[in-house]
Design a protein around this motif. Structure first.
Motif, PDB file in Angstrom:
ATOM      1  N   LYS A   1       0.848  -1.183   0.000  1.00  0.00           N
ATOM      2  CA  LYS A   1       0.000   0.000   0.000  1.00  0.00           C
ATOM      3  C   LYS A   1       0.884   1.233   0.000  1.00  0.00           C
ATOM      4  O   LYS A   1       1.753   1.382   0.866  1.00  0.00           O
ATOM      5  CB  LYS A   1      -0.895   0.016   1.238  1.00  0.00           C
ATOM      6  CG  LYS A   1      -1.763   1.250   1.360  1.00  0.00           C
ATOM      7  CD  LYS A   1      -2.889   1.235   0.337  1.00  0.00           C
ATOM      8  CE  LYS A   1      -3.602   2.563   0.252  1.00  0.00           C
ATOM      9  NZ  LYS A   1      -4.571   2.593  -0.838  1.00  0.00           N
TER      10      LYS A   1
ATOM     11  N   PHE B   1       1.057   5.538  -0.271  1.00  0.00           N
ATOM     12  CA  PHE B   1       0.377   6.830  -0.234  1.00  0.00           C
ATOM     13  C   PHE B   1       1.294   7.810  -0.954  1.00  0.00           C
ATOM     14  O   PHE B   1       2.308   8.225  -0.409  1.00  0.00           O
ATOM     15  CB  PHE B   1       0.162   7.302   1.199  1.00  0.00           C
ATOM     16  CG  PHE B   1      -0.705   6.376   2.014  1.00  0.00           C
ATOM     17  CD1 PHE B   1      -2.064   6.308   1.777  1.00  0.00           C
ATOM     18  CD2 PHE B   1      -0.151   5.581   2.997  1.00  0.00           C
ATOM     19  CE1 PHE B   1      -2.865   5.466   2.513  1.00  0.00           C
ATOM     20  CE2 PHE B   1      -0.951   4.731   3.741  1.00  0.00           C
ATOM     21  CZ  PHE B   1      -2.306   4.672   3.497  1.00  0.00           C
TER      22      PHE B   1
ATOM     23  N   ARG C   1      -6.178  -0.881   8.926  1.00  0.00           N
ATOM     24  CA  ARG C   1      -7.199  -0.212   8.123  1.00  0.00           C
ATOM     25  C   ARG C   1      -7.472  -0.960   6.828  1.00  0.00           C
ATOM     26  O   ARG C   1      -8.586  -0.923   6.307  1.00  0.00           O
ATOM     27  CB  ARG C   1      -6.788   1.234   7.841  1.00  0.00           C
ATOM     28  CG  ARG C   1      -6.963   2.095   9.072  1.00  0.00           C
ATOM     29  CD  ARG C   1      -6.360   3.450   8.907  1.00  0.00           C
ATOM     30  NE  ARG C   1      -6.519   4.226  10.130  1.00  0.00           N
ATOM     31  CZ  ARG C   1      -5.763   5.257  10.459  1.00  0.00           C
ATOM     32  NH1 ARG C   1      -4.795   5.624   9.666  1.00  0.00           N
ATOM     33  NH2 ARG C   1      -5.969   5.908  11.574  1.00  0.00           N
TER      34      ARG C   1
ATOM     35  N   LEU D   1      -9.745  -3.638   7.711  1.00  0.00           N
ATOM     36  CA  LEU D   1     -11.095  -3.138   7.964  1.00  0.00           C
ATOM     37  C   LEU D   1     -11.789  -2.687   6.686  1.00  0.00           C
ATOM     38  O   LEU D   1     -12.941  -2.281   6.717  1.00  0.00           O
ATOM     39  CB  LEU D   1     -11.031  -1.943   8.930  1.00  0.00           C
ATOM     40  CG  LEU D   1     -10.794  -2.298  10.389  1.00  0.00           C
ATOM     41  CD1 LEU D   1     -10.314  -1.086  11.152  1.00  0.00           C
ATOM     42  CD2 LEU D   1     -12.058  -2.840  11.015  1.00  0.00           C
ATOM     43  N   GLY D   2     -11.071  -2.719   5.563  1.00  0.00           N
ATOM     44  CA  GLY D   2     -11.670  -2.245   4.324  1.00  0.00           C
ATOM     45  C   GLY D   2     -11.791  -0.739   4.264  1.00  0.00           C
ATOM     46  O   GLY D   2     -12.541  -0.211   3.457  1.00  0.00           O
ATOM     47  N   LEU D   3     -11.076  -0.052   5.133  1.00  0.00           N
ATOM     48  CA  LEU D   3     -11.099   1.415   5.078  1.00  0.00           C
ATOM     49  C   LEU D   3     -10.104   1.905   4.039  1.00  0.00           C
ATOM     50  O   LEU D   3     -10.262   2.976   3.465  1.00  0.00           O
ATOM     51  CB  LEU D   3     -10.762   2.012   6.446  1.00  0.00           C
ATOM     52  CG  LEU D   3     -11.728   1.667   7.580  1.00  0.00           C
ATOM     53  CD1 LEU D   3     -11.229   2.221   8.901  1.00  0.00           C
ATOM     54  CD2 LEU D   3     -13.112   2.187   7.285  1.00  0.00           C
ATOM     55  N   LEU D   4      -9.066   1.125   3.832  1.00  0.00           N
ATOM     56  CA  LEU D   4      -8.093   1.400   2.779  1.00  0.00           C
ATOM     57  C   LEU D   4      -8.084   0.189   1.843  1.00  0.00           C
ATOM     58  O   LEU D   4      -8.359  -0.936   2.254  1.00  0.00           O
ATOM     59  CB  LEU D   4      -6.689   1.607   3.362  1.00  0.00           C
ATOM     60  CG  LEU D   4      -6.484   2.730   4.373  1.00  0.00           C
ATOM     61  CD1 LEU D   4      -5.056   2.718   4.862  1.00  0.00           C
ATOM     62  CD2 LEU D   4      -6.837   4.060   3.756  1.00  0.00           C
ATOM     63  N   ARG D   5      -7.760   0.464   0.590  1.00  0.00           N
ATOM     64  CA  ARG D   5      -7.715  -0.613  -0.389  1.00  0.00           C
ATOM     65  C   ARG D   5      -6.258  -0.877  -0.727  1.00  0.00           C
ATOM     66  O   ARG D   5      -5.536   0.037  -1.107  1.00  0.00           O
ATOM     67  CB  ARG D   5      -8.465  -0.157  -1.635  1.00  0.00           C
ATOM     68  CG  ARG D   5      -8.684  -1.221  -2.649  1.00  0.00           C
ATOM     69  CD  ARG D   5      -9.473  -0.644  -3.803  1.00  0.00           C
ATOM     70  NE  ARG D   5     -10.283  -1.672  -4.419  1.00  0.00           N
ATOM     71  CZ  ARG D   5     -11.266  -1.411  -5.266  1.00  0.00           C
ATOM     72  NH1 ARG D   5     -11.553  -0.166  -5.562  1.00  0.00           N
ATOM     73  NH2 ARG D   5     -11.945  -2.384  -5.817  1.00  0.00           N
TER      74      ARG D   5
END
Lengths: 321, 557
Positions: free
Chosen positions: A12, A14, A48, A51-55
């Protein structure tokens, strides 16, 4: 045994920052798993993603056998989450926030909720803006534990709690474990992890660098040995896996790789042991082995210096406790 | 350990340095540093406001010589702006006595730009006082060598500086433009009048920031005072002149800049600003950091059933803003409604207006005035629509969305419940304003049919408001950092649909705004096709926005 969480090759980014860089993580059903690492290692990002808050950009993640992004809502009925930085609604009371979060998750055990509020000594009538950080944290902990979640994802849940509340928290997690719930506990409080966790994963720069039970991890690193012998110990310096050897006034001091401990003890015994002190690496030393190398790589040969740096390690341990 | 037990002798020595003597540090210590810090934080925001205000004003002024080149054209403009309805919108009648370019500018613009200056002054002061306390950052600052009143003093100084720069900017831009009848002296007064209004409302915000523990509440209370000031001057300019003398905006307008060039009404502004500042300091002395004037009260220990439903929860978060706008728009409608009767009476008096009416296809003066008022009401309702639709963004970046979306609440329902409140809320506030407009209009004209007629006319703007919510939703769903671009809709509607006729913008520009497609009820008849199209566009935008939000990462920074 099935796995509550299995993650492999998670990436992941950013912008230009690579928060997760091929992270692998496995948490078995019913275990309390410690997720250790310094700030910015990728612990919160991992949670996260779970939790599916971030892909995730790439890699696979399965949570209770399902996809955390696609099946987020269905999964959220079965898990509870405590964020590391709890922000509450300024005009809602703590009690309202607990009820809101727990009911939106799909149910609230009123008796358990009231008992937890009592145990954590939380005043539920205060408005969100007047809570201290520790009290905001308590609201999230109570909301998470008041439901019947199978899986608890806790992101440094006790930051801001006082030592008494830390003890209550440990009791409550112990009960959750006894009830067969799975817990992923991200933390940098080593005493907490040592006390609560069956297994530990150490994460660094977006990767898990080591994973296993505490015993296994200790085996991988060096045990400190201090002995007073009748005769000088011969041949110790010739042994592989012995580091930092010092001899002063008949006292031998060294750090020994786990696999070589047997050889060292035989040599010492041959020299007539008067006193022997040996201690396994503390979690601090495990951590320092992975993080205490700002200049060298994690497996640099002079890592011993740090492993042996008892002063720094113990100091950190005291601070953590 | 060692450091803690070392006696702090060296520190004492430096304390005796006369410039740093802690005994001489007063309640204003650190103001200079905080002022520089505030200017640094606002280095983009304040210049943008100032440049926009100066450019907007000078562009408008610069367009006058072309628009009203002949004395005849100026005369017809004078007549168009002399109806009580137009006076309620703009300013006092005395400007009309000699309708030069300067008088036109001051008459038509000063009221509006004065409100904008007040808005940015209020926001500047609350941002640097109460918002800092609410987030806890003020605690960190105040723990340093910073006096009790230093943050307040720095915030007010920031507002003063910004207003002075604005005043000078306006003076230079207008005075140097070489427009006939817009000279240097008048332009300096014109700029100073803006700054004076700004100072009053900066000081008002300094007071409201002491009263409530919320920055939002502090701004809201100051906005309410601003709204009252605007309504007082509108009522005074149409009827009893004394009412205008209760309003800081009225004072600024009574300088009769470019007509009489009187400076002394600005002294009233200055006195009011000083009085409010003294009050703010008195109040600040009575309260704790972070607290309001009243001690915080407790609340229910348990959540009611409605709160734990997503829509009920969204309602709870939105209701303060919604009530505020409902009251403001109702009062605004009532205020315009109260002059509707006067507008009707004008028909017989002004011959030139009859020509203007012919252009509107036979609508009465009252009807065309009502249609114009509707645009203003719709712009204010659109401001609410954007604020409400942007709420999820504030929840997300404030990290309050994270724990909710980690429950069984789906993203679609979470965002959808906020959008539902924004859609219904903007419709409701718009209908309320039409109701207030119609009720008072009916009372002053004796035509009871105005109540349903004007309420319906207001509701015709609902689809345009839904499009506004939809645009905000698309931005939030796909480009969350650009959510604020949705402000282009109320701003554009104001410029294109309201100012457009004044600035004589080409007809096609109104087609750029969804509000330009709404039939101008009651001056025009209902056209269902554009309303239906707007509704469909809104539905599509909302669907696209929701889909975008389901696909993207949550932003927690």
């Amino acid at each position: 045994m099935t796995n509550a969480i299995s993650v492999s090759g998670l990436v992941k980014s950013f912008g230009r920052t690579r928060a997760l860089d091929g992270l692998d993580l496995t948490v078995a059903d019913g275990e309390v798993h410690g997720f250790l690492g310094p700030n910015g290692a990728g612990k919160s990002t991992t949670l996260r993603v779970l939790l599916g808050l971030l892909r995730a950009d790439s890699g696979t993640a399965r949570l209770l056998g399902r996809d955390p992004w696609r099946d987020a809502v269905a999964l959220h009925r079965r898990l509870a989450y405590v964020p590391g930085d709890v922000e509450l609604w300024p005009n809602l009371t703590g009690g309202e926030a607990v009820d809101l979060l727990a009911r939106l998750r799909g149910g609230l055990d009123r008796r358990r909720r009231d008992a937890l509020i009592e145990r954590f000594d939380l005043d539920p009538t205060k408005k969100g803006r007047s809570y201290s950080k520790g009290n905001r944290q308590k609201v999230a902990i109570v909301a998470a534990l008041a439901s019947d979640a199978e899986l608890l994802l806790l992101d440094e849940p006790t930051a801001g709690l006082d030592p008494l509340m830390e003890v209550v928290f440990q009791d409550v997690i112990g009960e959750a474990k006894a009830a067969g719930r799975t817990v992923l506990l991200s933390s940098h409080i080593l005493a907490q992890v040592e006390k609560l966790c069956d297994r530990v994963s150490i994460v660094r720069l977006g990767r898990v660098v080591q994973s296993g039970s505490l015993t296994e991890l200790r085996h991988l690193t060096r045990t400190t040995v201090e002995a007073e012998t009748e005769r000088p110990v011969a041949g110790l310096d010739a042994l592989d896996g012995v580091h930092d050897l010092r001899t002063e006034n008949g006292r031998v001091h060294c750090a020994v790789d786990g696999a070589r401990l047997d050889d060292v003890v035989r040599l010492l015994a041959g020299a007539g042991v008067r006193s022997l002190v040996s201690h396994p690496p503390t979690l601090e030393e495990l951590m320092l082995r992975h993080y205490g190398d700002a200049t060298g790589g994690p497996d640099a040969p002079d890592a011993t210096g740090r492993t042996d740096g008892g002063d720094g390690g113990d100091g950190a341990a005291e601070a953590a406790r | 350990m060692n450091a803690a037990t070392t006696p702090p002798a060296p520190a004492r020595a430096s304390d005796r340095d006369p410039g740093r003597d802690p005994d001489r540090a007063g309640p204003l210590t650190g103001t200079g540093t905080l002022l520089r810090f505030a200017l640094r934080r606002d280095r983009v925001r304040l210049p943008v406001w100032i440049v926009a205000l100066v450019l907007g004003t000078s562009t408008t002024a610069g367009s006058f010589p072309d628009l009203y080149a002949t004395a005849e054209a100026r005369q017809s403009a004078r007549q168009a702006n002399s109806s009580p309805a137009a006076l309620a919108m703009s300013g006092p009648e005395h400007f009309l006595s000699d309708y030069t370019y300067g008088a036109m500018l001051a008459h038509q613009m000063l009221g509006f730009t004065g409100v904008l200056v007040a808005l940015f002054s209020i926001l500047t002061v609350t941002r640097h006082t109460r918002a800092e306390e609410e987030t806890g950052r003020a605690e960190l600052v105040r723990s340093a060598v910073v006096g009790r009143y230093a943050p307040l003093a720095a915030a007010l100084s920031t507002a003063v500086l910004a207003n002075v720069v604005l005043a000078l900017g306006l003076a230079v831009a207008l005075g140097g433009a070489g427009i006939p009848d817009i000279g240097w002296g008048g332009s300096l007064l014109y700029g100073s009048a803006h700054a004076a209004v700004g100072l009053v409302f900066a000081a008002v915000a300094a007071v409201t920031a002491q009263i409530t523990p919320h920055a939002r509440g502090a701004s809201g209370m100051a906005f309410a005072v601003l709204g009252l000031a605007y309504i007082l001057r509108a009522a005074g300019d149409v009827g009893t002149d004394a009412l205008s003398w209760l309003s800081p905006i009225g004072w600024a307008q009574r300088t009769y800049v470019y007509v009489d060039d009187r400076w002394w009404p600005l002294l009233l502004c200055l006195a009011a600003a000083v009085a409010a500042t003294v009050l703010a300091v008195r109040l600040a002395a009575r309260r704790d950091l972070g607290a309001g004037l009243r001690p915080a009260r407790g609340g229910p220990a348990r959540a009611g059933g409605a709160l734990t439903h997503p829509v009920g929860f969204a309602w709870r978060l939105h209701r303060g803003l919604l009530f505020g706008f409902a009251v403001a728009l109702f009062v605004l409608g009532v205020a315009y409604g109260s002059v509707l009767g006067d507008a009707e009476e004008m028909v017989g008096d002004v011959a030139a207006l009859e020509d203007a009416l012919a252009a509107l296809g036979g609508a009465s003066v009252a009807e065309s005035f009502a249609a114009m008022v509707m645009i203003v009401l719709a712009v204010v309702a659109a401001v609410y629509a954007v604020l409400a639709a942007a709420r999820p963004r504030a929840e997300e970046t404030g990290r309050r969305a994270e724990p909710l979306l980690a429950t069984a609440l789906s993203r679609r329902r979470w965002m959808g419940s906020h959008l539902a409140v924004a859609l219904l809320g903007s419709t409701a506030v718009m209908a309320l304003s039409g109701l207030g407009f119609g009720a008072l209009g009916a009372a002053t004209t004796g035509d009871a049919a105005l109540v349903p007629e004007l309420t319906a006319a207001a509701l015709a703007y609902a689809p345009a408001l839904w499009v506004t919510v939809g645009v905000a939703a698309v931005l939030y769903g796909w480009l969350p950092r650009a959510t604020a671009l949705a402000w282009a809709l109320p701003l554009g509607a104001f410029v294109v649909d309201y100012l457009g006729p004044i600035l004589r913008l080409p007809e096609w520009t109104t087609r750029l705004s969804p509000f330009g497609h709404v039939p101008r009820l009651p001056a025009e008849s209902v056209a269902w096709t554009p309303l239906l199209v707007l509704t469909l566009v809104a539905a599509a935008l909302l669907a696209v926005g929701l889909a975008g939000f389901r696909r993207r990462d949550l932003e927690m920074t």
